[in-house]
Design a protein around this motif. Structure first.
Motif, PDB file in Angstrom:
ATOM      1  N   TRP A  95       3.468  -2.901 -19.361  1.00  0.00           N
ATOM      2  CA  TRP A  95       4.059  -2.413 -18.123  1.00  0.00           C
ATOM      3  C   TRP A  95       4.640  -1.003 -18.261  1.00  0.00           C
ATOM      4  N   GLY A  96       4.516  -0.233 -17.169  1.00  0.00           N
ATOM      5  CA  GLY A  96       5.096   1.101 -17.142  1.00  0.00           C
ATOM      6  C   GLY A  96       5.229   1.611 -15.722  1.00  0.00           C
ATOM      7  N   VAL A  97       5.937   2.722 -15.574  1.00  0.00           N
ATOM      8  CA  VAL A  97       6.144   3.374 -14.280  1.00  0.00           C
ATOM      9  C   VAL A  97       5.710   4.827 -14.386  1.00  0.00           C
ATOM     10  N   GLU A  98       5.022   5.311 -13.356  1.00  0.00           N
ATOM     11  CA  GLU A  98       4.647   6.716 -13.248  1.00  0.00           C
ATOM     12  C   GLU A  98       5.058   7.181 -11.853  1.00  0.00           C
ATOM     13  N   SER A  99       5.981   8.158 -11.780  1.00  0.00           N
ATOM     14  CA  SER A  99       6.461   8.550 -10.459  1.00  0.00           C
ATOM     15  C   SER A  99       6.882  10.011 -10.438  1.00  0.00           C
ATOM     16  N   ILE A 100       6.728  10.623  -9.275  1.00  0.00           N
ATOM     17  CA  ILE A 100       7.287  11.924  -8.959  1.00  0.00           C
ATOM     18  C   ILE A 100       7.978  11.754  -7.610  1.00  0.00           C
ATOM     19  N   PHE A 101       9.250  11.471  -7.663  1.00  0.00           N
ATOM     20  CA  PHE A 101       9.996  11.171  -6.449  1.00  0.00           C
ATOM     21  C   PHE A 101      10.305  12.456  -5.678  1.00  0.00           C
ATOM     22  N   PRO A 102      10.139  12.457  -4.334  1.00  0.00           N
ATOM     23  CA  PRO A 102       9.778  11.335  -3.468  1.00  0.00           C
ATOM     24  C   PRO A 102       8.289  11.228  -3.168  1.00  0.00           C
ATOM     25  N   ALA A 103       7.458  11.992  -3.883  1.00  0.00           N
ATOM     26  CA  ALA A 103       6.040  12.062  -3.523  1.00  0.00           C
ATOM     27  C   ALA A 103       5.288  10.762  -3.774  1.00  0.00           C
ATOM     28  N   ASN A 104       5.530  10.124  -4.906  1.00  0.00           N
ATOM     29  CA  ASN A 104       4.778   8.919  -5.220  1.00  0.00           C
ATOM     30  C   ASN A 104       5.506   8.062  -6.234  1.00  0.00           C
ATOM     31  N   PHE A 105       5.126   6.804  -6.256  1.00  0.00           N
ATOM     32  CA  PHE A 105       5.647   5.851  -7.233  1.00  0.00           C
ATOM     33  C   PHE A 105       4.537   4.863  -7.540  1.00  0.00           C
ATOM     34  N   ARG A 106       4.278   4.629  -8.838  1.00  0.00           N
ATOM     35  CA  ARG A 106       3.262   3.660  -9.228  1.00  0.00           C
ATOM     36  C   ARG A 106       3.791   2.788 -10.366  1.00  0.00           C
ATOM     37  N   LEU A 107       3.693   1.497 -10.186  1.00  0.00           N
ATOM     38  CA  LEU A 107       3.955   0.534 -11.251  1.00  0.00           C
ATOM     39  C   LEU A 107       2.631   0.231 -11.932  1.00  0.00           C
ATOM     40  N   ARG A 108       2.562   0.428 -13.249  1.00  0.00           N
ATOM     41  CA  ARG A 108       1.304   0.292 -14.001  1.00  0.00           C
ATOM     42  C   ARG A 108       1.293  -0.986 -14.825  1.00  0.00           C
ATOM     43  N   TYR A 109       0.132  -1.652 -14.806  1.00  0.00           N
ATOM     44  CA  TYR A 109      -0.093  -2.818 -15.672  1.00  0.00           C
ATOM     45  C   TYR A 109      -1.337  -2.559 -16.513  1.00  0.00           C
ATOM     46  N   ASN A 110      -1.186  -2.508 -17.815  1.00  0.00           N
ATOM     47  CA  ASN A 110      -2.300  -2.306 -18.736  1.00  0.00           C
ATOM     48  C   ASN A 110      -2.872  -3.659 -19.138  1.00  0.00           C
ATOM     49  N   ALA A 111      -3.953  -4.065 -18.460  1.00  0.00           N
ATOM     50  CA  ALA A 111      -4.575  -5.339 -18.820  1.00  0.00           C
ATOM     51  C   ALA A 111      -5.139  -5.276 -20.229  1.00  0.00           C
ATOM     52  N   ASN A 112      -5.792  -4.161 -20.556  1.00  0.00           N
ATOM     53  CA  ASN A 112      -6.283  -3.875 -21.899  1.00  0.00           C
ATOM     54  C   ASN A 112      -6.597  -2.380 -21.943  1.00  0.00           C
ATOM     55  N   GLU A 113      -7.160  -1.899 -23.029  1.00  0.00           N
ATOM     56  CA  GLU A 113      -7.406  -0.462 -23.141  1.00  0.00           C
ATOM     57  C   GLU A 113      -8.486   0.029 -22.191  1.00  0.00           C
ATOM     58  N   LYS A 114      -9.246  -0.881 -21.581  1.00  0.00           N
ATOM     59  CA  LYS A 114     -10.324  -0.488 -20.680  1.00  0.00           C
ATOM     60  C   LYS A 114     -10.034  -0.778 -19.210  1.00  0.00           C
ATOM     61  N   THR A 115      -8.909  -1.411 -18.899  1.00  0.00           N
ATOM     62  CA  THR A 115      -8.616  -1.803 -17.520  1.00  0.00           C
ATOM     63  C   THR A 115      -7.132  -1.594 -17.213  1.00  0.00           C
ATOM     64  N   LEU A 116      -6.850  -0.853 -16.128  1.00  0.00           N
ATOM     65  CA  LEU A 116      -5.483  -0.606 -15.686  1.00  0.00           C
ATOM     66  C   LEU A 116      -5.356  -0.952 -14.208  1.00  0.00           C
ATOM     67  N   PHE A 117      -4.188  -1.488 -13.844  1.00  0.00           N
ATOM     68  CA  PHE A 117      -3.879  -1.809 -12.457  1.00  0.00           C
ATOM     69  C   PHE A 117      -2.610  -1.070 -12.044  1.00  0.00           C
ATOM     70  N   TYR A 118      -2.570  -0.676 -10.750  1.00  0.00           N
ATOM     71  CA  TYR A 118      -1.413   0.037 -10.220  1.00  0.00           C
ATOM     72  C   TYR A 118      -1.055  -0.517  -8.840  1.00  0.00           C
ATOM     73  N   THR A 119       0.225  -0.421  -8.507  1.00  0.00           N
ATOM     74  CA  THR A 119       0.673  -0.640  -7.141  1.00  0.00           C
ATOM     75  C   THR A 119       1.817   0.325  -6.868  1.00  0.00           C
ATOM     76  N   GLY A 120       1.959   0.741  -5.601  1.00  0.00           N
ATOM     77  CA  GLY A 120       3.008   1.687  -5.277  1.00  0.00           C
ATOM     78  C   GLY A 120       2.731   2.386  -3.959  1.00  0.00           C
ATOM     79  N   TYR A 121       3.193   3.628  -3.844  1.00  0.00           N
ATOM     80  CA  TYR A 121       2.964   4.400  -2.632  1.00  0.00           C
ATOM     81  C   TYR A 121       2.666   5.845  -3.006  1.00  0.00           C
ATOM     82  N   ARG A 122       2.105   6.581  -2.046  1.00  0.00           N
ATOM     83  CA  ARG A 122       1.786   7.995  -2.248  1.00  0.00           C
ATOM     84  C   ARG A 122       1.878   8.733  -0.913  1.00  0.00           C
TER      85      ARG A 122
END
Length: 341
Positions: free
Chosen positions: A218-245
């Motif tokens: 799990w991790g977070v990538e954000s530049i407030f207030p422009a965007n926010f993404r919560l990251r889930y690393n399923a494995n080294e070949k697959t990533l999932f995100y949810t958030g806003y932009r």
């Protein structure tokens, strides 16, 4: 169109794209010199091709000018296409200079237009609103904890064609400044300013970078207030995100058709927000794809009587809509990443 991307995708580019072809986890260079990237983030991209579609949403327009009046209609689809290419001119552990090129295109297709339909809708129908841009981004690490970035970008935004383009009429410039602190390999923060067109008219906007990896999943990538993404690393070949932009654009339009032609040069400005779900997946070594979907809501969509003006000619109320986008992009091959270790 604006895919690149961004405060909005533009400011996201400021913090993420300068690491192109160089963001390798756990290298000696990362231990010595700071950067905004953290462990677990997706691989840096060199070339990105994307397509987005928003189907079937309403539009209502109002104007204080009686010659234009009010109108309403239905947008059958809104298409966006984008190509981004980034390459290093200087790629040293402490200093990176990245050159980038982007081509964006968006168009509206309306339902049931006739010769008596609202003038703005008739003008925008199948009209290619384009953005061609060139940028230089300079990222410098002062030491193992501090870094700064300067980015300059010029774009030609509008409804021009190959036959009628005039650089002076369509050129828009953006300048970004950012300063950051790399606390650990899993934590980076920063502050920045952008002088650009994020919310339509050219202004100065602040941004706050917060990148943090909590654990291998799990991790977070954000530049407030422009965007926010919560990251889930399923494995080294697959990533999932949810958030806003947040996204925005500004187009210079030389209206030579319909009732709009009496105004000659006008400007379309838009700002919208997207709630998103996203998946990124490796196809083969250096080739990845992404699928993203969610809900888009316009914050502002307006026509101004001249470029840079504060006088609104037409105010559009556009309904919310679901959207879907697909991307295909190139990343550094693993042997390049391994050789940097």
């Amino acid at each position: 169109m604006k895919i690149h991307k961004p405060l909005l995708l533009l400011l996201a580019v400021v913090f993420f794209f300068p690491d192109v072809w160089a963001q390798a986890p756990e290298t000696e260079a990362i231990d010595i010199f700071a950067s905004p990237g953290v462990r677990g983030m997706g691989k840096p991209r060199g070339v990105v091709i994307s397509y987005e579609r928003l189907p079937n949403f309403s539009i209502e327009s109002e104007s204080d000018d009686p010659r234009l009046g009010n109108g309403e209609g239905q947008i059958r689809r809104h298409n966006k296409f984008s190509v981004i290419a980034l390459a290093p001119l200087i790629n040293k552990p402490q200093t990176k200079l990245i050159m980038g090129f982007n081509y964006d295109l968006e168009e509206f297709n309306f339902k049931g237009l006739t010769e008596s339909s609202y003038s703005l809708y008739r003008y925008l129908e199948d009209k290619n609103l384009k953005s061609i841009g060139l940028q230089l981004a300079y990222l410098h690490s002062l030491n193992e904890r501090n870094f700064y970035l300067i980015r300059v970008k010029g774009e030609l935004n509008g409804d021009y064609t190959r036959d009628n383009i005039n650089i002076a009429d369509y050129l828009k410039a953006t300048v970004d400044l950012a300063y950051g602190w790399k606390k650990t390999e899993d934590y980076a923060i920063g502050v920045g300013l952008q002088w650009g067109y994020t919310f339509g008219r050219q202004r100065v906007f602040p941004g706050l970078l917060y990148n943090k990896t909590f654990n291998p999943k799990w991790g977070v990538e954000s530049i407030f207030p422009a965007n926010f993404r919560l990251r889930y690393n399923a494995n080294e070949k697959t990533l999932f995100y949810t958030g806003y932009r947040l996204e925005g654009a500004s187009y210079d339009i030389f209206a030579d058709e319909t009732e709009l032609q009496r105004y000659n040069e006008i400007e379309l400005r838009r700002t919208d927000i997207k709630g998103l779900l996203r998946m990124e997946r490796e196809i083969y070594d250096f080739l990845w794809f992404a699928v993203e979907g969610g809900y888009r809501r316009y914050y502002r969509h307006r026509i101004f009587d001249e470029v840079g003006s504060r006088d609104e000619l037409i105010t559009n109320d556009i309904g919310g809509a679901g959207y879907v986008s697909v991307e295909l992009y190139l990343v550094p091959p693993r042997k390049w990443m391994n050789n940097s270790n």
